[in-house]
Each structure stands twice: as structure tokens, then as C-alpha cells.
Design an enzyme around this catalytic site. Structure first.
Site: not given
Length: 475
Positions: A8-10
Site C-alpha cells: 500500500a504505497c504512496t
């Protein structure tokens, strides 16, 4: 074990006219598990007599590769058991790629174009694309053709850049994709939700797409628009209640950082994909975004808000970050110093972004080590351990960590300035030697200083034991 299925990256992308020095920047936090070491390596240029075949260790995906593999750097997992996950790098043609920003396709799309179990996934994308491209467009075209032919086993966003432009590509369903060039004077922040909005099919210079995507959408009546526009986010993406707690607040905070004059709801599903910042952005701004956790708001998990507010939204920088990177592609530089791969092992908020020039041919030994359990010889664990020590007594220890981060960042910027001052007077071979010396030197300094800080914090932590007691010094 599904270590990366919960990734779950940004991400952040910055156009060249939106930056202070004319650089194009792309960056991302790679988030999966709180203790999951990464390595950092350089693959040399290699030419095979016959075409090699890539075989995934995550599924049955395999692909015949070109004979010539360009040099590139990458941050693979500590284990190949679940896939390579090389994630980010710059190749010898100064093309940068970051893969991937995990997203989700909605049920209606998946009902007519399901994900392909043995299609290409995040773990393979850098490995089969970055070493074989000379421009961002070539990267999108190559990956797009692979997705069209073999399908993909997940929905993703992929970042590409060179010194001229930044591109963001998104997949939808099992075989569809689009890409948009970030306007030069704009930035974009993305957080696990389809982000690209209206596609202009009359503007192939700034948009790219799967050849039959319009026919696919029309055939299955997927477009909800009453205005005739083609909004990829609306057609392919999700718009759930979970998004408003997990995803949109991160986009809101990034836009709040760079456009504080604009009032928006952190749970809005209508935040724009791209924005023009109220000021130009530097590498330090990109780092600050990826290391942020809602500072200055009631949602900061280590702030002073009410407990329910501090736990309300998923922060950008969090314990599950394995590494954070920013690829800064600079204008008017020799090829050996055009790209800088800023790499922070572990949690961005507690680590340091070490600069590695794109001309390097190797990385320090400590970056080749690191397994699941703590090992002293690992760069990942050197930075991670300091963060763990700070976590135990955050208010007391974090100021010392921040002081070290500031000290190192000043040192990095001075080193880059010195390299730039000498670069144009050196031959290519001399410059390669210099960037290896400087990049590896900065990395070794960072590890040394972080280990020194950790030792100091361990000594201080001894006095915080629950078995402690105020001792009468006369006894």
C-alpha cells in the site's frame, strides 16, 4: 504468505517547471511489512548470446527478454521466494521507473476483464521493463504490450521519468491501461486508488492508452459519464468507504502541503489528480511529503489530537515502509550525474535519503545484506533499528533523530554541489570513479552515524526501564 499482496504505497511526481532547479522527480514509499528488508544493487550492462527468459517465482508468468540488458540499479527483496520486487531504479539511459503504486479495479470491470492469475505483477515489472528502454514512452509501450498479451494479476500505477518528463501509467482489469504525462508545471500525489481522470484521445503527446480500451468500455457499457468524457478513475477505479479512510486523506495532505490556500475535505472522492503548486518544489519537499504523517493536523498519530482522530486515517510514512525513494532527473548534467536515486531504507520519517548518482557501478556491501531477522551488517537494519529505538520513547528521542537527519541532508547537498562543480571538467571514466566514491561515501557515513545514534539511544533507554526506581544516592 501474501507479503506483497497488502502492499500500500504512496507516490509523487513533479514536472520540471514545477521544481526549483528544473529537475523532474518521481518518488514512492514501498509499503508492505514492518520488518521486510530490502537490498540495493547495480546490475551491469550485459549482452547474451541468446534471448534469456524471465520466470517469476511468484506465479507462472514468464517472458522472453532482449539479448541486450542495459545497466540499471534496483532495490530487490531480501528473499526471492515471493518474487524479486526490484521496485525502483535508473538505467544507463537515465530513464527512471518506480513500480508499483497498488490500486484496485472495481467489481464491474473485473466482472468482464478479470485479473490474470499468471499475468505480470509488481514483482516483475522493473526487471522486465527498465533494462530494455531508452525513454519513458518506450517503457509505457513495452509494459502496455506485455499487459495486453499476458494480462496482469493486480491493478497498479507505474511511474516513469527522464530529465524531460514524468509519466504516470495505470492498469485496469486484467488487460487495460492508460498513461498521462504530468504537465511540466504540475505535480501529482497518488495513494492506492486509481488517480488518472479524463483521457484526451486527441492528444497522443500527453496521453497513451491500450489500443482497444474505448471499444472495451463501450462494449460492456462501463462509462457512467453523462457528458461523453472518458474518466479512467470513474470507469475503472474504486470509490468505497474504505478509500475515504485509507487513501484519499493521503492525497489531501499532499495537496495541503503544496497548495495550503485550497480548502478540501480529506475524505473527498473528487480530489484532482494533478495540481499546480503555489510555489516551486525542491527535493526536500518531495522527501518531506513521503516522510509525512499529517503533521500540524489533528490526524498526526504522534501528535496532540484526540485518540480517535490520531487513529482515523492511514498516514503516508508508517512502520510498514520497507524503503522510500525519489529519482531526481536533472537538466544540463553529464550522463553520470543526470540522475540521483535518493534512497531511504526503512521508514522514511525516521531514515535518511542517501543520494546515489546514476553513474554508479556498485553499492556498499551493507546494502547487499539483510534478512528477516535483525543483522548488524545490513544497511536496512541500521536505519530500521534507529527508528525502533525512537519509537520506544518518541518524545524524548525524536529530536536527536531529527538533528541527525538535518545534519546528513546538509552534508549530502554539499557533496552534490562539489560533484557538480567538477563534473564537466572530468572524463567519463573519471566521473564514474568520482560518483562511486561520493555516493558510497555518503551511504557509509549515514550508516555509521545511524549506528552511533542507535548506540547512544540504547544507553539512554536503559534509564526508562519499568523496573527503574528513584534511587537514594546515599545508599
Amino acid at each position: 504468505m501474501d507479503a506483497q499482496k497488502y502492499s500500500a504505497c504512496t507516490s509523487i511526481l513533479i514536472g520540471k517547471k514545477a521544481s526549483t532547479d528544473g529537475s523532474v522527480m518521481i518518488g514512492r514509499n514501498e509499503d508492505a511489512r514492518a520488518a521486510w528488508p530490502k537490498h540495493y544493487i547495480v546490475h551491469p550492462h550485459h549482452e547474451s548470446k541468446s534471448n534469456p527468459v524471465f520466470k517469476s517465482s511468484d506465479n507462472k508468468f514468464k517472458l522472453t527478454l532482449p539479448k541486450v540488458r542495459f545497466k540499471y540499479d534496483a532495490t530487490p527483496e531480501w528473499t526471492k521466494k515471493y518474487g524479486l520486487f526490484e521496485e525502483d531504479g535508473i538505467n544507463e539511459y537515465n530513464v527512471a521507473m518506480s513500480a508499483t503504486e497498488s490500486t484496485y479495479s472495481n467489481e464491474t470491470v473485473l466482472g468482464v476483464d478479470p485479473l490474470v492469475k499468471d499475468g505480470i505483477g509488481e514483482e516483475a515489472m522493473i526487471t522486465v521493463v527498465l533494462p530494455y528502454i531508452k525513454t519513458p514512452r518506450e517503457g509505457i509501450e513495452r509494459l502496455g504490450k506485455i499487459i495486453e498479451k499476458y494480462g496482469t494479476d493486480e491493478s497498479n500505477g507505474i511511474l516513469f521519468a527522464d530529465k524531460n518528463s514524468a509519466w504516470y501509467m495505470e492498469t485496469g482489469g486484467g488487460h487495460q491501461w492508460v498513461a498521462e504525462r504530468i504537465p511540466d508545471d504540475y505535480y501529482a500525489v497518488i495513494a492506492n486508488q486509481s488517480a488518472i481522470q479524463d483521457i484526451d484521445f486527441n492528444d497522443p503527446n500527453n496521453f497513451m492508452w491500450a489500443p482497444h480500451i474505448r471499444e472495451f468500455v463501450n462494449k460492456y457499457h462501463l462509462n457512467p459519464s453523462t457528458h461523453g468524457n472518458f474518466n479512467f478513475r470513474q470507469i475503472f477505479g474504486t470509490h468505497t468507504l474504505a478509500d475515504t479512510y485509507y487513501n484519499t486523506p493521503r492525497v489531501w495532505y499532499g495537496q495541503k502541503m503544496f497548495n495550503p490556500e485550497i480548502q478540501q475535505d480529506p475524505q473527498s472522492q473528487n480530489l484532482p489528480f494533478i495540481r499546480k503548486s503555489h510555489r516551486k518544489l525542491s527535493i526536500n519537499d518531495a522527501e518531506a511529503f513521503l516522510a509525512s504523517h499529517y503533521q500540524g493536523t489533528k490526524y498526526d498519530p504522534v501528535g496532540e489530537g484526540k485518540p480517535q482522530d490520531r487513529k482515523r486515517f492511514r498516514p503516508i510514512s508508517l512502520a510498514k515502509t520497507q524503503e522510500s525513494h525519489i529519482m531526481q532527473m536533472r537538466p544540463n548534467q553529464p550522463k553520470e550525474t543526470t540522475g540521483i536515486h535518493w534512497l531511504a531504507m526503512g521508514v522514511a520519517a525516521q531514515s535518511t535519503y542517501v543520494p546515489f548518482f546514476s553513474g554508479i557501478t556498485g553499492t556498499p556491501t551493507a546494502y547487499h545484506y539483510g534478512v528477516h531477522d535483525y543483522k548488524h551488517n545490513s544497511a536496512y537494519w541500521a536505519f530500521k533499528l534507529a527508528g525502533i529505538m525512537v519509537d520506544s520513547h518518541y518524545l524524548q528521542f525524536n529530536p536527536q533523530l531529527e538533528a541527525l537527519q538535518a545534519k546528513l541532508n546538509i552534508h549530502y547537498l554539499n557533496s552534490i554541489k562539489d560533484v557538480d562543480a567538477n563534473a564537466k571538467q572530468l572524463s567519463s571514466d573519471q566521473l564514474v570513479k568520482l560518483v562511486n566514491k561520493v555516493s558510497n561515501g555518503e551511504a557509509k557515513l549515514a550508516i555509521k552515524d545511524y549506528r552511533k545514534l542507535t548506540g547512544h539511544l540504547i544507553a539512554l533507554a536503559a534509564d526508562y526501564s519499568p523496573l527503574n526506581y528513584h534511587q537514594d544516592l546515599n545508599l
